[in-house]
Enzyme design. Structure first.
Site, mmCIF file in Angstrom:
data_model
loop_
_atom_site.group_PDB
_atom_site.id
_atom_site.type_symbol
_atom_site.label_atom_id
_atom_site.label_comp_id
_atom_site.label_asym_id
_atom_site.label_seq_id
_atom_site.Cartn_x
_atom_site.Cartn_y
_atom_site.Cartn_z
ATOM 1 N N LYS A 177 0.838 -1.204 0.000
ATOM 2 C CA LYS A 177 0.000 0.000 0.000
ATOM 3 C C LYS A 177 0.875 1.257 0.000
ATOM 4 O O LYS A 177 1.867 1.320 0.706
ATOM 5 C CB LYS A 177 -0.890 0.013 1.252
ATOM 6 C CG LYS A 177 -1.834 -1.180 1.346
ATOM 7 C CD LYS A 177 -2.532 -1.272 2.690
ATOM 8 C CE LYS A 177 -1.601 -1.576 3.831
ATOM 9 N NZ LYS A 177 -2.280 -1.909 5.094
ATOM 10 N N THR A 208 -7.003 9.330 9.007
ATOM 11 C CA THR A 208 -6.732 8.063 8.303
ATOM 12 C C THR A 208 -6.598 6.889 9.274
ATOM 13 O O THR A 208 -6.040 5.856 8.925
ATOM 14 C CB THR A 208 -5.438 8.174 7.475
ATOM 15 O OG1 THR A 208 -4.365 8.520 8.376
ATOM 16 C CG2 THR A 208 -5.543 9.207 6.376
ATOM 17 N N GLY A 210 -7.091 3.630 10.856
ATOM 18 C CA GLY A 210 -7.774 2.391 10.478
ATOM 19 C C GLY A 210 -7.897 2.146 8.989
ATOM 20 O O GLY A 210 -8.607 1.224 8.574
ATOM 21 N N THR A 211 -7.185 2.911 8.163
ATOM 22 C CA THR A 211 -7.320 2.707 6.702
ATOM 23 C C THR A 211 -6.868 1.300 6.296
ATOM 24 O O THR A 211 -7.489 0.660 5.452
ATOM 25 C CB THR A 211 -6.515 3.744 5.893
ATOM 26 O OG1 THR A 211 -5.220 3.865 6.461
ATOM 27 C CG2 THR A 211 -7.198 5.089 5.849
ATOM 28 N N GLY A 212 -5.764 0.831 6.906
ATOM 29 C CA GLY A 212 -5.240 -0.489 6.534
ATOM 30 C C GLY A 212 -6.193 -1.605 6.935
ATOM 31 O O GLY A 212 -6.426 -2.549 6.162
ATOM 32 N N CYS A 213 -6.757 -1.503 8.139
ATOM 33 C CA CYS A 213 -7.724 -2.524 8.599
ATOM 34 C C CYS A 213 -8.934 -2.544 7.674
ATOM 35 O O CYS A 213 -9.432 -3.615 7.288
ATOM 36 C CB CYS A 213 -8.198 -2.199 10.018
ATOM 37 S SG CYS A 213 -6.880 -2.121 11.229
HETATM 38 N N1 LIG Z 1 -4.286 10.383 1.916
HETATM 39 C C1 LIG Z 1 -4.753 9.323 1.244
HETATM 40 N N2 LIG Z 1 -5.466 9.513 0.107
HETATM 41 C C2 LIG Z 1 -5.961 8.456 -0.583
HETATM 42 N N3 LIG Z 1 -5.806 7.172 -0.210
HETATM 43 C C3 LIG Z 1 -5.096 6.922 0.908
HETATM 44 C C4 LIG Z 1 -4.532 7.977 1.700
HETATM 45 N N4 LIG Z 1 -3.892 7.428 2.774
HETATM 46 C C5 LIG Z 1 -4.049 6.091 2.652
HETATM 47 N N5 LIG Z 1 -4.754 5.789 1.536
HETATM 48 C C6 LIG Z 1 -5.119 4.450 1.067
HETATM 49 O O1 LIG Z 1 -5.621 3.732 2.201
HETATM 50 C C7 LIG Z 1 -5.222 2.364 2.140
HETATM 51 C C8 LIG Z 1 -4.404 2.025 3.395
HETATM 52 O O2 LIG Z 1 -3.103 2.490 3.174
HETATM 53 P P1 LIG Z 1 -1.994 2.875 4.202
HETATM 54 O O3 LIG Z 1 -2.346 4.152 4.869
HETATM 55 O O4 LIG Z 1 -0.730 2.859 3.424
HETATM 56 O O5 LIG Z 1 -2.040 1.656 5.221
HETATM 57 P P2 LIG Z 1 -2.030 1.561 6.814
HETATM 58 O O6 LIG Z 1 -3.315 2.145 7.317
HETATM 59 O O7 LIG Z 1 -1.898 0.089 7.042
HETATM 60 O O8 LIG Z 1 -0.845 2.351 7.280
HETATM 61 C C9 LIG Z 1 -4.436 2.234 0.816
HETATM 62 O O9 LIG Z 1 -5.308 1.841 -0.222
HETATM 63 C C10 LIG Z 1 -3.916 3.642 0.595
HETATM 64 O O10 LIG Z 1 -3.581 3.889 -0.750
HETATM 65 C C1 LIG Z 2 -6.279 -3.054 17.297
HETATM 66 C C2 LIG Z 2 -5.585 -2.385 16.181
HETATM 67 N N1 LIG Z 2 -5.284 -3.085 15.079
HETATM 68 C C3 LIG Z 2 -4.643 -2.494 14.037
HETATM 69 C C4 LIG Z 2 -4.294 -1.156 14.115
HETATM 70 C C5 LIG Z 2 -3.575 -0.494 12.986
HETATM 71 O O1 LIG Z 2 -4.506 -0.003 12.105
HETATM 72 P P1 LIG Z 2 -4.141 0.388 10.598
HETATM 73 O O2 LIG Z 2 -5.396 0.436 9.839
HETATM 74 O O3 LIG Z 2 -3.084 -0.520 10.058
HETATM 75 O O4 LIG Z 2 -3.440 1.753 10.683
HETATM 76 P P2 LIG Z 2 -3.512 2.980 11.627
HETATM 77 O O5 LIG Z 2 -4.826 3.048 12.276
HETATM 78 O O6 LIG Z 2 -2.412 2.766 12.583
HETATM 79 O O7 LIG Z 2 -3.304 4.091 10.666
HETATM 80 C C6 LIG Z 2 -4.632 -0.446 15.264
HETATM 81 N N2 LIG Z 2 -4.332 0.855 15.383
HETATM 82 N N3 LIG Z 2 -5.271 -1.082 16.301
#
Ligand SMILES: Nc1ncnc2c1ncn2[C@@H]1O[C@H](COP(=O)(O)OP(=O)(O)O)[C@@H](O)[C@H]1O
Ligand SMILES: Cc1ncc(COP(=O)(O)OP(=O)(O)O)c(N)n1
Length: 264
Positions: A177, A208, A210-213
């Site tokens: 990602k 943002t 929880g975007t990854g979850c």
């Molecule tokens: N500012 C943003 N604008 C558009 N898409 C985003 C943005 N930040 C994250 N994403 C998207 O959200 C999803 C989670 O990405 P990311 O933030 O890299 O993961 P995580 O939450 O695990 O750190 C991906 O599809 C990423 O491209």
């Molecule tokens: C309980 C718990 N699980 C996973 C995460 C991490 O969430 P994620 O969507 O990968 O990213 P951020 O929220 O850290 O941006 C969490 N915080 N808590």
């Protein structure tokens, strides 16, 4: 009565603020109209500003939850998030093999964006050798991709090299990602040696959490609904982009997404 309801299991940690972890996963599943179930690996006391505490569930109780789910309502897909220690990873791996789980999406959660560690140091090896090889797709973000590949990732070319390395080591597809890069929010799928980019505009939204979850649960929900991996990612990407666009603003830090954002 709907006899065709698809089912998805999340194996993850609880986020007391409801934006990430189990809570984000179940909301995302509901938005996709699949039946969500949960096996909780840890409780976290956290909010939009960070993680205050973690209480791990015992491996035995994780196993008991898995037995209860798989012996009754078989999941059509499984999403795995926070798995904080090697014993929990081992027991999850054994149960997924025992029950022949399908459509497994592993989000290798290591560190929350707020900076708090969500995985013990000794768990990384168990993750790589036991859990990742079982996945149909793994979804690291850039910092996780750096740990798994041993490479610095600053550009899309770096993403390609890192995804190739992670896919070779785990023997599975990798969705790397791009949300942590500066200029884009493009995600890269490396599948069977083939590269596909899932592109979106970068949205200027500080919320943002929880975007990854959310993305990994949306992929699992779409797999359960019968879509192929590329289509599932494409649909999940559209969902996360829409939820980010929605602009919900809660809490004092990086706030959660509106999971109820309407899906086409
Ligand atoms: N500012 C943003 N604008 C558009 N898409 C985003 C943005 N930040 C994250 N994403 C998207 O959200 C999803 C989670 O990405 P990311 O933030 O890299 O993961 P995580 O939450 O695990 O750190 C991906 O599809 C990423 O491209
Ligand atoms: C309980 C718990 N699980 C996973 C995460 C991490 O969430 P994620 O969507 O990968 O990213 P951020 O929220 O850290 O941006 C969490 N915080 N808590």
């Amino acid at each position: 009565m709907s006899k065709n309801m698809k089912t998805v299991l999340t194996i993850a940690g609880s986020d007391s603020s409801g934006g990430a972890g189990i809570q984000a996963d179940l909301k995302t599943m509901m938005a996709h109209k699949v039946y969500g179930m949960s096996v909780i690996t840890a409780l976290t006391a956290q909010n939009t500003t960070g993680v205050a505490g973690i209480m791990e569930v015992t491996p035995e109780f994780v196993a008991q939850q898995l037995d209860c789910v798989f012996q009754d309502i078989r999941p059509d897909a499984v999403k795995i998030g926070m798995v904080s220690n090697a014993e929990i990873i081992k027991v999850i791996t054994e149960k997924l093999v025992e029950y022949k789980a399908e459509n497994i999406v592993v989000d290798p959660v290591m560190v929350a964006t707020s900076g708090s560690s969500l995985m013990q140091d000794d768990a990384s090896q168990a993750l790589r050798t036991l859990l990742l090889p079982l996945a149909d797709v793994i979804t690291p973000n850039v910092p996780e991709g750096e740990v798994l590949s041993g490479l610095k990732i600053e550009t899309k070319a770096d993403m390609l090299e890192a995804a190739d390395r992670i896919a070779s080591a785990a023997g599975t597809s990798v969705l790397l990602k791009g949300g942590h890069l500066k200029d884009s929010a493009d995600d890269l799928l490396f599948m069977d040696g083939k590269v596909s980019w899932f592109e979106s505009e970068r949205i200027e939204n500080p919320n943002t959490h929880g975007t990854g979850c959310t993305l990994s649960s949306a992929i699992a929900a779409n797999l359960a609904l019968g879509h192929g991996l590329e289509e599932s990612i494409s649909k999940a990407k559209a969902y996360i982009t829409g939820a980010l666009h929605d602009g919900m603003d809660l809490g004092k830090g990086s706030g959660p997404l509106n999971h109820a954002y309407r899906i086409n």
